[in-house]
Design a protein around this motif. Sequence first.
Motif, PDB file in Angstrom:
ATOM      1  N   VAL A  48       0.835  -1.118   0.104  1.00 21.88           N
ATOM      2  CA  VAL A  48       0.017  -0.007  -0.386  1.00 21.88           C
ATOM      3  C   VAL A  48       0.893   0.891   0.216  1.00 21.88           C
ATOM      4  CG1 VAL A  48      -1.876   1.068   1.187  1.00 21.88           C
ATOM      5  CG2 VAL A  48      -1.726  -1.070   1.380  1.00 21.88           C
ATOM      6  N   ALA A  49       2.149   1.152   0.965  1.00 24.32           N
ATOM      7  CA  ALA A  49       2.668   2.744   1.114  1.00 24.32           C
ATOM      8  C   ALA A  49       4.242   1.934   1.449  1.00 24.32           C
ATOM      9  CB  ALA A  49       2.104   3.720   2.101  1.00 24.32           C
ATOM     10  N   ALA A  50       5.244   2.873   1.665  1.00 23.70           N
ATOM     11  CA  ALA A  50       6.416   2.845   1.993  1.00 23.70           C
ATOM     12  C   ALA A  50       6.752   4.165   2.221  1.00 23.70           C
ATOM     13  CB  ALA A  50       6.847   1.417   1.037  1.00 23.70           C
ATOM     14  N   ILE A  51       7.588   3.814   2.982  1.00 19.56           N
ATOM     15  CA  ILE A  51       8.427   4.852   3.290  1.00 19.56           C
ATOM     16  C   ILE A  51       9.972   5.141   3.559  1.00 19.56           C
ATOM     17  CG2 ILE A  51       8.153   4.231   6.087  1.00 19.56           C
ATOM     18  CD1 ILE A  51       7.702   8.148   5.840  1.00 19.56           C
ATOM     19  N   ASP A  52      11.171   5.080   3.149  1.00 15.84           N
ATOM     20  CA  ASP A  52      12.306   4.949   3.800  1.00 15.84           C
ATOM     21  C   ASP A  52      13.185   5.849   4.971  1.00 15.84           C
ATOM     22  OD1 ASP A  52      14.235   6.900   0.672  1.00 15.84           O
ATOM     23  OD2 ASP A  52      12.844   7.341   2.630  1.00 15.84           O
ATOM     24  N   VAL A  53      14.308   6.151   5.255  1.00 15.58           N
ATOM     25  CA  VAL A  53      14.810   6.241   6.291  1.00 15.58           C
ATOM     26  C   VAL A  53      15.504   8.098   5.474  1.00 15.58           C
ATOM     27  CG1 VAL A  53      17.184   6.188   5.308  1.00 15.58           C
ATOM     28  CG2 VAL A  53      16.824   6.117   7.633  1.00 15.58           C
ATOM     29  N   GLY A  54      14.913   8.481   4.263  1.00 18.55           N
ATOM     30  CA  GLY A  54      15.161   9.916   4.379  1.00 18.55           C
ATOM     31  C   GLY A  54      13.453  10.313   4.244  1.00 18.55           C
ATOM     32  N   SER A  56      11.148   9.103   1.515  1.00 14.31           N
ATOM     33  CA  SER A  56      10.627   9.590   1.011  1.00 14.31           C
ATOM     34  C   SER A  56       9.709   7.992   0.622  1.00 14.31           C
ATOM     35  CB  SER A  56      12.082   9.088  -0.366  1.00 14.31           C
ATOM     36  OG  SER A  56      12.544  10.311  -0.572  1.00 14.31           O
ATOM     37  N   THR A  57       8.334   8.901  -0.178  1.00 13.26           N
ATOM     38  CA  THR A  57       6.972   7.978   0.257  1.00 13.26           C
ATOM     39  C   THR A  57       6.624   7.106  -1.178  1.00 13.26           C
ATOM     40  OG1 THR A  57       5.820   9.278  -0.171  1.00 13.26           O
ATOM     41  CG2 THR A  57       6.494   9.177   2.195  1.00 13.26           C
ATOM     42  N   ARG A  58       5.984   5.876  -0.934  1.00 12.65           N
ATOM     43  CA  ARG A  58       5.929   5.625  -2.333  1.00 12.65           C
ATOM     44  C   ARG A  58       4.123   4.909  -1.813  1.00 12.65           C
ATOM     45  NH1 ARG A  58       9.330   3.365  -6.345  1.00 12.65           N
ATOM     46  NH2 ARG A  58      11.196   4.388  -5.574  1.00 12.65           N
ATOM     47  N   TYR A  59       3.367   5.186  -2.994  1.00 12.26           N
ATOM     48  CA  TYR A  59       2.262   4.142  -2.557  1.00 12.26           C
ATOM     49  C   TYR A  59       1.499   3.905  -3.890  1.00 12.26           C
ATOM     50  CZ  TYR A  59       2.329   7.767   0.800  1.00 12.26           C
ATOM     51  OH  TYR A  59       2.478   8.901   1.850  1.00 12.26           O
ATOM     52  N   LYS A  64      -3.268   6.594  -4.080  1.00 11.29           N
ATOM     53  CA  LYS A  64      -3.020   7.667  -4.072  1.00 11.29           C
ATOM     54  C   LYS A  64      -3.945   9.046  -4.540  1.00 11.29           C
ATOM     55  CE  LYS A  64       2.018   6.513  -7.579  1.00 11.29           C
ATOM     56  NZ  LYS A  64       2.022   6.459  -8.224  1.00 11.29           N
ATOM     57  N   GLY A  65      -3.503   9.704  -3.040  1.00 15.05           N
ATOM     58  CA  GLY A  65      -4.184  11.010  -2.859  1.00 15.05           C
ATOM     59  C   GLY A  65      -5.126  10.745  -1.800  1.00 15.05           C
ATOM     60  N   ARG A  66      -5.233   9.244  -1.536  1.00 13.06           N
ATOM     61  CA  ARG A  66      -6.077   9.257   0.170  1.00 13.06           C
ATOM     62  C   ARG A  66      -5.401   8.468   0.871  1.00 13.06           C
ATOM     63  NH1 ARG A  66      -9.798   4.954  -0.447  1.00 13.06           N
ATOM     64  NH2 ARG A  66      -8.304   3.508  -2.017  1.00 13.06           N
ATOM     65  N   GLN A  81      -2.601   6.902   7.164  1.00 10.41           N
ATOM     66  CA  GLN A  81      -4.200   7.683   7.337  1.00 10.41           C
ATOM     67  C   GLN A  81      -4.575   7.082   6.054  1.00 10.41           C
ATOM     68  OE1 GLN A  81      -5.549   9.564   9.404  1.00 10.41           O
ATOM     69  NE2 GLN A  81      -7.126  10.297   8.747  1.00 10.41           N
ATOM     70  N   MET A  82      -5.619   7.044   6.800  1.00 12.36           N
ATOM     71  CA  MET A  82      -6.825   6.167   5.291  1.00 12.36           C
ATOM     72  C   MET A  82      -8.342   7.243   4.826  1.00 12.36           C
ATOM     73  SD  MET A  82      -6.453   2.494   5.644  1.00 12.36           S
ATOM     74  CE  MET A  82      -6.991   2.094   7.263  1.00 12.36           C
ATOM     75  N   ASN A  83      -8.130   7.798   4.853  1.00 14.47           N
ATOM     76  CA  ASN A  83      -9.085   8.901   3.925  1.00 14.47           C
ATOM     77  C   ASN A  83     -10.025   8.479   3.020  1.00 14.47           C
ATOM     78  OD1 ASN A  83      -8.240  10.479   6.192  1.00 14.47           O
ATOM     79  ND2 ASN A  83      -6.812  11.829   4.880  1.00 14.47           N
TER      80      ASN A  83
END
Length: 130
Positions: A48-54, A56-59, A64-66, A81-83
Amino acid sequence: QMQLAESGGGSVQSGWSLRLTCIASGTAYGRWCMGWFRQAPGKARERVAAIDVGGSTRYADSVKGRFSISHDSAKNTLYLQMNSLKPEDTAMYYCAAARIPDTVYSTSNYCGRVEIYNYWGQGTQVTVSS
Protein backbone atom coordinates in the motif's frame (compact mmCIF):
# COMPACT_ATOMS: atom_id res chain seq x y z
CA GLN A 1 15.20 -8.51 15.56
CA MET A 2 12.31 -6.14 15.26
CA GLN A 3 8.78 -6.68 16.50
CA LEU A 4 5.84 -4.87 14.95
CA ALA A 5 2.38 -4.38 16.40
CA GLU A 6 -0.47 -2.83 14.45
CA SER A 7 -3.65 -1.24 15.73
CA GLY A 8 -6.39 1.08 14.56
CA GLY A 9 -8.38 -1.12 12.23
CA GLY A 10 -12.14 -1.32 12.35
CA SER A 11 -15.41 -1.33 10.47
CA VAL A 12 -16.40 1.95 8.84
CA GLN A 13 -18.64 3.24 6.10
CA SER A 14 -17.52 4.32 2.68
CA GLY A 15 -16.00 7.80 2.75
CA TRP A 16 -14.88 7.62 6.35
CA SER A 17 -11.31 7.76 7.64
CA LEU A 18 -9.11 5.54 9.78
CA ARG A 19 -5.57 5.85 11.07
CA LEU A 20 -3.51 2.72 11.50
CA THR A 21 -0.62 2.65 13.95
CA CYS A 22 2.37 0.33 14.05
CA ILE A 23 4.69 0.33 17.04
CA ALA A 24 8.16 -1.06 16.43
CA SER A 25 10.23 -2.56 19.22
CA GLY A 26 13.42 -4.56 19.54
CA THR A 27 16.77 -3.94 17.86
CA ALA A 28 16.54 -1.08 15.40
CA TYR A 29 20.22 -0.45 14.63
CA GLY A 30 20.87 0.93 11.19
CA ARG A 31 18.62 2.25 8.45
CA TRP A 32 15.18 0.80 7.84
CA CYS A 33 12.43 0.71 5.26
CA MET A 34 8.92 0.68 6.70
CA GLY A 35 5.74 -0.16 4.84
CA TRP A 36 2.07 -1.01 4.95
CA PHE A 37 0.70 -3.97 3.03
CA ARG A 38 -2.79 -5.36 2.74
CA GLN A 39 -4.36 -8.64 1.75
CA ALA A 40 -8.00 -9.21 0.90
CA PRO A 41 -9.53 -12.72 0.90
CA GLY A 42 -8.53 -14.61 -2.24
CA LYS A 43 -6.11 -11.91 -3.35
CA ALA A 44 -2.35 -11.51 -3.25
CA ARG A 45 -0.70 -9.31 -0.67
CA GLU A 46 -0.35 -5.77 -1.99
CA ARG A 47 2.07 -3.05 -0.93
CA VAL A 48 0.00 0.00 0.00
CA ALA A 49 2.70 2.46 1.01
CA ALA A 50 6.36 2.59 1.96
CA ILE A 51 8.67 5.12 3.54
CA ASP A 52 12.44 5.13 3.63
CA VAL A 53 14.94 6.46 6.14
CA GLY A 54 15.00 9.84 4.42
CA GLY A 55 11.22 10.18 4.49
CA SER A 56 10.61 9.46 0.80
CA THR A 57 7.26 7.77 0.27
CA ARG A 58 5.69 5.48 -2.31
CA TYR A 59 2.05 4.56 -2.76
CA ALA A 60 0.03 2.06 -4.70
CA ASP A 61 -1.90 3.76 -7.48
CA SER A 62 -5.16 2.65 -5.89
CA VAL A 63 -4.54 4.73 -2.74
CA LYS A 64 -2.68 7.78 -4.06
CA GLY A 65 -4.27 10.98 -2.87
CA ARG A 66 -6.27 9.16 -0.17
CA PHE A 67 -3.68 7.46 2.05
CA SER A 68 -0.65 8.96 3.74
CA ILE A 69 2.23 7.13 5.40
CA SER A 70 4.36 8.76 8.07
CA HIS A 71 6.89 7.79 10.71
CA ASP A 72 7.65 9.24 14.12
CA SER A 73 11.20 8.12 14.85
CA ALA A 74 11.10 9.40 18.43
CA LYS A 75 8.18 7.08 19.16
CA ASN A 76 9.29 4.25 16.83
CA THR A 77 5.82 4.43 15.37
CA LEU A 78 4.56 4.13 11.80
CA TYR A 79 1.21 5.52 10.74
CA LEU A 80 -1.13 5.09 7.82
CA GLN A 81 -3.78 7.77 7.51
CA MET A 82 -6.58 6.48 5.31
CA ASN A 83 -9.15 8.94 4.02
CA SER A 84 -12.11 8.54 1.67
CA LEU A 85 -12.19 4.83 2.31
CA LYS A 86 -13.85 2.60 -0.26
CA PRO A 87 -15.26 -0.94 0.01
CA GLU A 88 -12.34 -2.16 -2.11
CA ASP A 89 -9.99 -1.05 0.68
CA THR A 90 -11.38 -3.87 2.82
CA ALA A 91 -8.47 -6.12 3.80
CA MET A 92 -6.13 -7.19 6.55
CA TYR A 93 -3.48 -4.51 6.84
CA TYR A 94 0.07 -5.41 7.84
CA CYS A 95 3.00 -3.32 8.97
CA ALA A 96 6.35 -4.45 7.60
CA ALA A 97 10.01 -3.52 7.91
CA ALA A 98 13.30 -4.25 6.24
CA ARG A 99 16.81 -3.23 7.22
CA ILE A 100 18.66 -1.33 4.51
CA PRO A 101 22.11 -2.81 3.80
CA ASP A 102 25.02 -0.43 4.29
CA THR A 103 25.90 -0.83 0.62
CA VAL A 104 22.59 0.61 -0.60
CA TYR A 105 22.79 4.23 -1.73
CA SER A 106 19.35 4.81 -3.24
CA THR A 107 17.17 4.04 -0.26
CA SER A 108 13.98 5.20 -1.97
CA ASN A 109 14.37 2.68 -4.79
CA TYR A 110 15.38 -0.05 -2.37
CA CYS A 111 12.38 0.50 -0.10
CA GLY A 112 10.09 0.34 -3.10
CA ARG A 113 10.97 -3.31 -3.63
CA VAL A 114 8.28 -5.58 -2.23
CA GLU A 115 10.47 -8.65 -1.67
CA ILE A 116 12.84 -7.03 0.82
CA TYR A 117 10.36 -6.83 3.70
CA ASN A 118 11.11 -9.58 6.20
CA TYR A 119 9.62 -8.32 9.47
CA TRP A 120 5.85 -8.41 9.78
CA GLY A 121 3.17 -7.58 12.28
CA GLN A 122 0.10 -9.69 12.96
CA GLY A 123 -2.22 -7.42 11.02
CA THR A 124 -5.28 -5.31 11.73
CA GLN A 125 -8.57 -5.74 9.88
CA VAL A 126 -10.14 -2.87 7.97
CA THR A 127 -13.68 -3.33 6.70
CA VAL A 128 -15.41 -0.68 4.63
CA SER A 129 -19.10 -1.00 3.88
CA SER A 130 -20.95 0.84 1.14
